[in-house]
Design an enzyme around this catalytic site. Structure first.
Site, PDB file in Angstrom:
ATOM      1  N   CYS A  48       0.687  -1.082   0.323  1.00 46.93           N
ATOM      2  CA  CYS A  48       0.047  -0.033  -0.158  1.00 46.93           C
ATOM      3  C   CYS A  48       0.994   0.997  -0.007  1.00 46.93           C
ATOM      4  O   CYS A  48       2.149   1.476  -0.051  1.00 46.93           O
ATOM      5  CB  CYS A  48      -0.841  -0.586   1.510  1.00 46.93           C
ATOM      6  N   HIS A  52      -9.044  -4.503  -2.033  1.00 47.18           N
ATOM      7  CA  HIS A  52      -8.003  -3.386  -1.492  1.00 47.18           C
ATOM      8  C   HIS A  52      -8.297  -2.268  -1.090  1.00 47.18           C
ATOM      9  O   HIS A  52      -8.607  -1.536  -0.554  1.00 47.18           O
ATOM     10  CB  HIS A  52      -6.940  -3.411  -2.527  1.00 47.18           C
ATOM     11  N   GLU A  53      -9.297  -1.676  -3.204  1.00 48.03           N
ATOM     12  CA  GLU A  53      -9.348  -0.404  -3.135  1.00 48.03           C
ATOM     13  C   GLU A  53     -10.721   0.026  -2.141  1.00 48.03           C
ATOM     14  O   GLU A  53     -10.706   1.126  -1.179  1.00 48.03           O
ATOM     15  CB  GLU A  53      -9.374   0.376  -3.870  1.00 48.03           C
ATOM     16  N   HIS A  62      -9.725   0.824   1.978  1.00 51.66           N
ATOM     17  CA  HIS A  62      -9.660   2.136   2.122  1.00 51.66           C
ATOM     18  C   HIS A  62     -10.553   3.601   1.862  1.00 51.66           C
ATOM     19  O   HIS A  62     -11.079   4.006   2.723  1.00 51.66           O
ATOM     20  CB  HIS A  62      -8.965   2.999   0.941  1.00 51.66           C
TER      21      HIS A  62
HETATM   22  O1  5LI Z   1      -4.117   1.549  -2.353  1.00 49.72           O
HETATM   23  C1  5LI Z   1      -3.715   1.613  -3.728  1.00 49.72           C
HETATM   24  N1  5LI Z   1      -2.463   1.460  -3.198  1.00 49.72           N
HETATM   25  O2  5LI Z   1      -1.890   1.916  -2.037  1.00 49.72           O
HETATM   26  C2  5LI Z   1      -1.497   1.364  -3.892  1.00 49.72           C
HETATM   27  C3  5LI Z   1      -0.123   0.114  -4.400  1.00 49.72           C
HETATM   28  N2  5LI Z   1      -0.794  -1.012  -4.158  1.00 49.72           N
HETATM   29  C4  5LI Z   1      -1.088  -1.754  -4.612  1.00 49.72           C
HETATM   30  O3  5LI Z   1      -1.253  -1.076  -5.885  1.00 49.72           O
HETATM   31  C5  5LI Z   1      -1.199  -3.201  -4.514  1.00 49.72           C
HETATM   32  C6  5LI Z   1      -0.209  -4.113  -4.171  1.00 49.72           C
HETATM   33  C7  5LI Z   1      -0.377  -4.990  -3.957  1.00 49.72           C
HETATM   34  C8  5LI Z   1      -1.815  -5.677  -4.045  1.00 49.72           C
HETATM   35  C9  5LI Z   1      -2.423  -4.791  -4.137  1.00 49.72           C
HETATM   36 CL1  5LI Z   1      -4.076  -5.701  -4.139  1.00 49.72          CL
HETATM   37  C10 5LI Z   1      -2.321  -3.402  -5.124  1.00 49.72           C
HETATM   38 CL2  5LI Z   1      -3.567  -1.736  -4.214  1.00 49.72          CL
HETATM   39 NI    NI Z   2      -3.824   1.174  -0.816  1.00 44.46          NI
END
Ligand code: 5LI
Ligand code: NI
Length: 187
Positions: free
Chosen positions: A114, A157-158, A161
């Site tokens: 993240c 994941h988003e 947030h």
């Molecule tokens: O909230 C977004 N971020 O924090 C951006 C950086 N992380 C990634 O791109 C990322 C990396 C690995 C697994 C997932 Cl699922 C994600 Cl989302």
């Molecule tokens: Ni993130």
């Protein structure tokens, strides 16, 4: 332009808030913000621009990471195959909502990272393998799509947030690599 300086880090209370829905029809401000979020993802995945701007790579971004507590996310998942440069998923999503999901769970074999977390947190982040999602797109049109595997993981994941949830909240503290039977590990 969004750079790493724009992105807030863990400890900032905004990351733990439940973000507010945006009004529809979309305001020019919210449309512009979505465009800037997508531009950041493109830049972060461009080796030259990422190096120039000092960006960490990302496949998704949520407005709370910009200290903006609004339910807006951007996802840009490259196909990863140079022959076919088309991304497998590229969208700015307003008021995204998971309508239903599979019983089947899944996680990324490599774990997650993240941009708001300046440290490695190892372990499996178990999520739904498939989701049915509704959202309002950048044109203000209601969309309903089904996602699975990596794309579904990224969107979850988003959306986390937007609900003040960090990926490591899902990691088993006793054994970060503990897995219940039947969880799909996506490599
Ligand atoms: O909230 C977004 N971020 O924090 C951006 C950086 N992380 C990634 O791109 C990322 C990396 C690995 C697994 C997932 Cl699922 C994600 Cl989302
Ligand atoms: Ni993130």
């Amino acid at each position: 332009m969004i750079t790493m300086d724009t992105i807030i880090r863990e400890g900032n209370p905004t990351l733990r808030e439940v973000a507010k829905e945006v009004s529809v029809p979309l305001s020019d401000e919210d449309i512009k913000l979505g465009e800037e979020m997508m531009e950041f993802l493109h830049n972060s995945q461009d080796p030259v621009k990422a190096e120039e701007l000092g960006l960490r790579g990302g496949v998704g971004l949520a407005a709370p990471q910009l200290d903006i507590s609004k339910r807006i996310i951007a996802v840009h998942v490259p196909s990863g195959d140079l022959e076919n440069p088309e991304p497998t998923l590229s969208a700015v999503m307003y008021n995204p909502k998971i309508l239903s999901h599979s019983v089947q769970d899944a996680c990324l074999g490599e774990g997650e990272g993240c941009l708001s977390v300046d440290r490695e947190v190892p372990g499996y982040v178990v999520r739904h393998n498939k989701i049915t999602l509704s959202y309002v797109d950048a044109a203000g049109v209601k969309q309903k799509i089904r996602l699975k595997n990596y794309e579904a993981i990224v969107v979850q994941h988003e959306i986390d947030h937007l609900n003040g949830v960090m990926f490591y909240d899902h990691i088993n503290q006793e054994n970060p690599y503990a897995l219940k039977d039947g969880v799909l590990v996506i490599e």
